[in-house]
Every structure is written in C-alpha cells, then in structure tokens.
Design a protein around this motif. Structure first.
Motif, PDB file in Angstrom:
ATOM      1  N   GLN A 151      17.069 -32.034  15.975  1.00  0.00           N
ATOM      2  CA  GLN A 151      16.555 -31.632  14.766  1.00  0.00           C
ATOM      3  C   GLN A 151      14.910 -32.383  14.798  1.00  0.00           C
ATOM      4  N   MET A 152      14.909 -33.443  15.432  1.00  0.00           N
ATOM      5  CA  MET A 152      13.549 -34.105  15.349  1.00  0.00           C
ATOM      6  C   MET A 152      12.711 -33.098  16.457  1.00  0.00           C
ATOM      7  N   ARG A 153      13.097 -32.724  17.369  1.00  0.00           N
ATOM      8  CA  ARG A 153      12.375 -31.830  18.168  1.00  0.00           C
ATOM      9  C   ARG A 153      11.867 -30.540  17.516  1.00  0.00           C
ATOM     10  N   GLU A 154      12.846 -30.014  16.653  1.00  0.00           N
ATOM     11  CA  GLU A 154      12.635 -28.833  15.914  1.00  0.00           C
ATOM     12  C   GLU A 154      11.451 -29.245  14.775  1.00  0.00           C
ATOM     13  N   ILE A 155      11.731 -30.153  14.298  1.00  0.00           N
ATOM     14  CA  ILE A 155      10.658 -30.609  13.192  1.00  0.00           C
ATOM     15  C   ILE A 155       9.410 -30.801  13.602  1.00  0.00           C
ATOM     16  N   THR A 156       9.207 -31.532  14.819  1.00  0.00           N
ATOM     17  CA  THR A 156       8.040 -31.578  15.523  1.00  0.00           C
ATOM     18  C   THR A 156       7.268 -30.299  15.775  1.00  0.00           C
ATOM     19  N   GLU A 157       8.032 -29.381  16.347  1.00  0.00           N
ATOM     20  CA  GLU A 157       7.516 -28.233  16.549  1.00  0.00           C
ATOM     21  C   GLU A 157       7.014 -27.276  15.359  1.00  0.00           C
ATOM     22  N   ASN A 158       7.835 -27.516  14.279  1.00  0.00           N
ATOM     23  CA  ASN A 158       7.358 -26.867  12.932  1.00  0.00           C
ATOM     24  C   ASN A 158       6.123 -27.337  12.266  1.00  0.00           C
ATOM     25  N   ILE A 159       6.092 -28.869  12.478  1.00  0.00           N
ATOM     26  CA  ILE A 159       4.775 -29.513  12.001  1.00  0.00           C
ATOM     27  C   ILE A 159       3.835 -29.070  12.736  1.00  0.00           C
ATOM     28  N   ALA A 160       3.864 -29.136  14.113  1.00  0.00           N
ATOM     29  CA  ALA A 160       2.683 -28.748  15.032  1.00  0.00           C
ATOM     30  C   ALA A 160       2.193 -27.287  14.543  1.00  0.00           C
ATOM     31  N   HIS A 161       2.981 -26.417  14.409  1.00  0.00           N
ATOM     32  CA  HIS A 161       2.778 -24.990  14.182  1.00  0.00           C
ATOM     33  C   HIS A 161       2.031 -25.076  12.737  1.00  0.00           C
ATOM     34  N   ASP A 162       2.587 -25.864  11.668  1.00  0.00           N
ATOM     35  CA  ASP A 162       2.109 -25.519  10.501  1.00  0.00           C
ATOM     36  C   ASP A 162       0.729 -26.371  10.252  1.00  0.00           C
ATOM     37  N   LEU A 163       0.657 -27.458  10.985  1.00  0.00           N
ATOM     38  CA  LEU A 163      -0.620 -28.070  11.118  1.00  0.00           C
ATOM     39  C   LEU A 163      -1.940 -27.452  11.918  1.00  0.00           C
ATOM     40  N   ARG A 164      -1.371 -26.593  13.053  1.00  0.00           N
ATOM     41  CA  ARG A 164      -2.379 -26.035  13.761  1.00  0.00           C
ATOM     42  C   ARG A 164      -3.129 -24.870  12.981  1.00  0.00           C
ATOM     43  N   SER A 165      -2.434 -23.991  12.233  1.00  0.00           N
ATOM     44  CA  SER A 165      -3.036 -23.071  11.413  1.00  0.00           C
ATOM     45  C   SER A 165      -4.200 -23.425  10.434  1.00  0.00           C
ATOM     46  N   PRO A 166      -3.808 -24.489   9.735  1.00  0.00           N
ATOM     47  CA  PRO A 166      -5.099 -24.895   8.609  1.00  0.00           C
ATOM     48  C   PRO A 166      -5.981 -25.429   9.265  1.00  0.00           C
ATOM     49  N   ILE A 167      -5.752 -26.213  10.509  1.00  0.00           N
ATOM     50  CA  ILE A 167      -6.789 -27.039  11.207  1.00  0.00           C
ATOM     51  C   ILE A 167      -7.764 -25.722  11.854  1.00  0.00           C
ATOM     52  N   THR A 168      -7.296 -24.840  12.472  1.00  0.00           N
ATOM     53  CA  THR A 168      -8.069 -23.838  13.098  1.00  0.00           C
ATOM     54  C   THR A 168      -8.840 -23.270  12.006  1.00  0.00           C
ATOM     55  N   ARG A 169      -8.237 -22.810  10.839  1.00  0.00           N
ATOM     56  CA  ARG A 169      -9.077 -22.299   9.790  1.00  0.00           C
ATOM     57  C   ARG A 169     -10.134 -23.372   9.555  1.00  0.00           C
ATOM     58  N   MET A 170      -9.952 -24.370   9.371  1.00  0.00           N
ATOM     59  CA  MET A 170     -11.352 -25.289   8.744  1.00  0.00           C
ATOM     60  C   MET A 170     -12.012 -25.285  10.086  1.00  0.00           C
ATOM     61  N   ARG A 171     -11.595 -25.332  11.357  1.00  0.00           N
ATOM     62  CA  ARG A 171     -12.626 -25.306  12.437  1.00  0.00           C
ATOM     63  C   ARG A 171     -13.475 -24.155  12.290  1.00  0.00           C
ATOM     64  N   GLY A 172     -12.858 -23.065  11.976  1.00  0.00           N
ATOM     65  CA  GLY A 172     -13.627 -21.642  12.106  1.00  0.00           C
ATOM     66  C   GLY A 172     -14.427 -21.818  10.875  1.00  0.00           C
ATOM     67  N   LEU A 173     -14.219 -22.398   9.701  1.00  0.00           N
ATOM     68  CA  LEU A 173     -15.022 -22.429   8.455  1.00  0.00           C
ATOM     69  C   LEU A 173     -16.205 -23.355   8.741  1.00  0.00           C
ATOM     70  N   ALA A 174     -16.015 -24.477   9.407  1.00  0.00           N
ATOM     71  CA  ALA A 174     -17.196 -25.426   9.825  1.00  0.00           C
ATOM     72  C   ALA A 174     -17.854 -24.692  10.764  1.00  0.00           C
ATOM     73  N   GLU A 175     -17.657 -24.039  11.782  1.00  0.00           N
ATOM     74  CA  GLU A 175     -18.557 -23.152  12.628  1.00  0.00           C
ATOM     75  C   GLU A 175     -19.175 -22.351  12.188  1.00  0.00           C
TER      76      GLU A 175
END
Length: 373
Positions: A151-175
């Motif tokens: 469960q922790m492994r699955e949660i970690t993967e889900n958190i990583a996926h959910d964090l990557r998308s908005p961070i990628t968008r913020m980086r794109g906006l900043a660029e």
C-alpha cells in the motif's frame, strides 16, 4: 482433597479445565514423555534392586555372599543404567527437537523475510499447539506487513504521479514567462496559474496528511452538538450554483432536526466531498438527493445520485487512497475525497458504505452514533 477438584455443582475445577485445555501444548507433551521415561527408569531400578538384593537377603544369604551380590549388581546393572540414561537423553532430545522444529522453521522464514522475501510463510502443521498458534500469528503479521508495504509503494507511486503533473505545468509556465518579452498582464496571468497549481499541490499534501493523521488516531476532535440538517443545508447552498449550471436538481429530504456530537469542520469536509462526488458523476438533468434520518441511537445521512453507478469491481476499492476507476480517470480529482470522508467518519465511531441503487445510480451511506437530545 478429591472434593477440592470439583465445584459444588460437580463440574471440574478451573485448574483442571486449564490442564485439559493444555493437552495439545508442547510443554504438556514434553512433560509426559520426560516423566514417563524417568518413571520407567526409576521403576526398573527399584525392581532390579528388590529382586536381586532385597529378595536374595531374605533367604539366609551370608554377608560375604550378599557383598559379592552387590558387587555383581553394580557391575551388571551399571551398564544397562548408563544405556537407559543415554537412551532417555536421546529420546528427550529427539522429542524436543521435533517439538521445537517449528521455531527453527520460523527463524529461517524470518531471515528470508528480512532479506526481502515478503511472500514467505511458515508452514502450519495442524497440531493446534503453541508452535502452530505462533506460526499462524507470525503469518498474519507478515501478511499485514506485506499489505502495508504494498500500500505504501502504491501510495508513493500515486503521489509521485500527482505531484509530477502540476510541477511540470508550473515549470512550463515559468519558462514561458521567461521566454521573450511579455506584458504585465501576461506575467500576472502566468503567476496566477502557478499559484493555482501550488494551491492544488498544497491541498493534495494536506489531505494526505489529514488522512494519515486520522488513520493513526492522532486527529483531534472538537466535538460539539451539531444539527446535521443545518450543516447539509449550508453545503447545499454552497453547491447549488454548480448544480444549477449543469441543470442538476439538488434536494434534501428530512422531517426534523437531527443532532449529533461531532467535529463540525470535519463533518463539513465529509459531506462536502460526498456532494461534490455525487454532482461530479451525475449527468446533466439528473438529481442528487440527501436523505437524513434519525434511527434512535444513530443518525444516518444518505447521498444518492442518478448517475451511472459504481462498477461492481470498483465498489470494494473506492475508499482506498488515490483509487480512480476507469470511468473516473477522465474526471478531475485526486482520488482522496472518499478516503478522507471514511477516515473522518471512522474517528467519530461511525461507518460509511457505498452501494448502487436499483435505478442505476449510487448512494453513499454515513452512520454517526451518539445522538444527543
């Protein structure tokens, strides 16, 4: 003494019952074997002494002859006695080794598990003794640990996926903001989008922490006498514009006030998540109904919609963190709303369940205990 072994009603005393219940234990078996072997050796020794020495002395054997007989007794009896002691020791060792073989197997399993083999289990012999019960408990513990790690492994993967998308968008906006000349309005708009993404990340992180805190029993409850009807009415007013925009009828069915002692803010978040979830999966022109009932010692709130329902395969998993069914992957959300609702309801001592209605929609049922007058 015999009377003390029974109660006045004729039933065996408590310690006799305990002794009977321990008949399958390792200690009981070893005790019987060791006691039996020791008693057999002792009886053999006494019998030999009686028949060879005492019995011979009663027929007028002289002192010299009796001395020689004792010498012969020691000479010929010493070897069998030594053999008997060695044999009893070997049998005792064998029995102990066999009885405690489960402990050795458990040790090997523990070593394998510590090396990463989480699917390793200890065989259960079926004798229902201490070793078997220990093996069953050990297997249950390992299974629970394995489930938590997965469960922790699955949660970690889900958190990583959910964090990557908005961070990628913020980086794109900043660029984009740094690339070329941009007007003040464009920079302000980009900054606003970045702030929205930051708020979404903070909400995701805070919700995850709230769920973990509640599940660990660390959440603080500020209980107060709360009218669920008033609370739902406030939320209905909040969600009414969104419902009207999609031509969804949002209605409440209740006959009188229903009071429960609860943390008002946490219950607001629970029912807000349920209403948001119901509106999200109800098509235009549909209806969302909130039914509040008082069943004596409990208060029940049912949030029912006229959507497509929940697939049967998804029903056991909808309260898991980050779970998104196939039908909901195209819908915005983090998959934490129902998990948070369940965590908050449980710390109030209540229950929350989900089911499909005969008409094709779904309903979420919250039961809260401890109604106050």
């Amino acid at each position: 003494m015999i009377k003390n072994l029974f109660t006045p009603s004729g039933e065996p005393a408590t310690y006799l019952k305990k002794l009977y219940e321990e008949r399958h234990s390792v200690v009981f078996r070893l005790t019987i074997w060791y006691a039996g072997i020791f008693a057999a050796c002792l009886l053999a020794t006494l019998a030999a002494f009686y028949f060879i020495v005492l019995y011979g002395s009663s027929h007028g054997i002289s002192h010299h002859a009796l001395s020689e007989l004792r010498e012969d007794f020691r000479e010929y009896f010493g070897v069998p006695l030594a053999i008997g002691i060695a044999l009893s020791g070997a049998i005792g060792w064998f029995m102990a080794k066999r009885a405690l073989s489960g402990v050795e197997e458990m040790t090997r399993a523990a070593v394998d598990i510590s090396n990463g083999a989480l699917d390793r289990r200890v065989p259960v012999t079926g004798r229902n003794d201490e070793i078997d019960r220990l093996a069953q408990t050990f297997n249950a513990m390992v299974g629970h640990t394995q489930a938590l790690i997965e469960q922790m492994r699955e949660i970690t993967e889900n958190i990583a996926h959910d964090l990557r998308s908005p961070i990628t968008r913020m980086r794109g906006l900043a660029e984009m903001a740094l690339a070329g000349k941009r007007t003040d309005e464009e920079i302000a708009s980009t900054a606003g989008l970045i702030i929205e993404e930051c708020d979404r990340l903070l909400d995701l992180i805070n919700t995850t922490l709230d769920i973990s805190e509640a599940e660990a029993g660390l959440a603080k409850l500020n209980r107060e006498r709360t009218d669920l009807v008033e609370l739902i009415a406030d939320l209905q007013e909040l969600f009414q514009p969104s419902a009207e925009e999609r031509h969804i009828e949002l209605q409440t069915s209740v006959s009188r006030p229903v009071f429960v002692p609860c943390d008002r803010r946490k219950m607001q978040r629970v029912f807000a998540n349920l209403l948001d979830n119901a509106l999200k999966y109800t098509p235009e022109g549909g209806r969302v109904t909130v039914l509040i009932t008082d069943t004596g010692q409990n208060a029940t709130v049912i949030v029912e919609d006229t959507g497509t329902g929940i697939p049967e395969a998804d029903l056991p998993h909808i309260f898991e963190r980050f779970f998104r069914g196939e039908r909901s992957r195209s819908t915005p959300g983090s998959g934490l709303g129902l998990s948070l609702a369940q965590a908050f309801v449980l710390i109030h001592g209540g229950t929350i369940t989900a089911a499909n209605t005969p008409r094709g929609g779904s309903q979420l049922i919250v039961t809260l205990p401890g109604r106050t007058s």
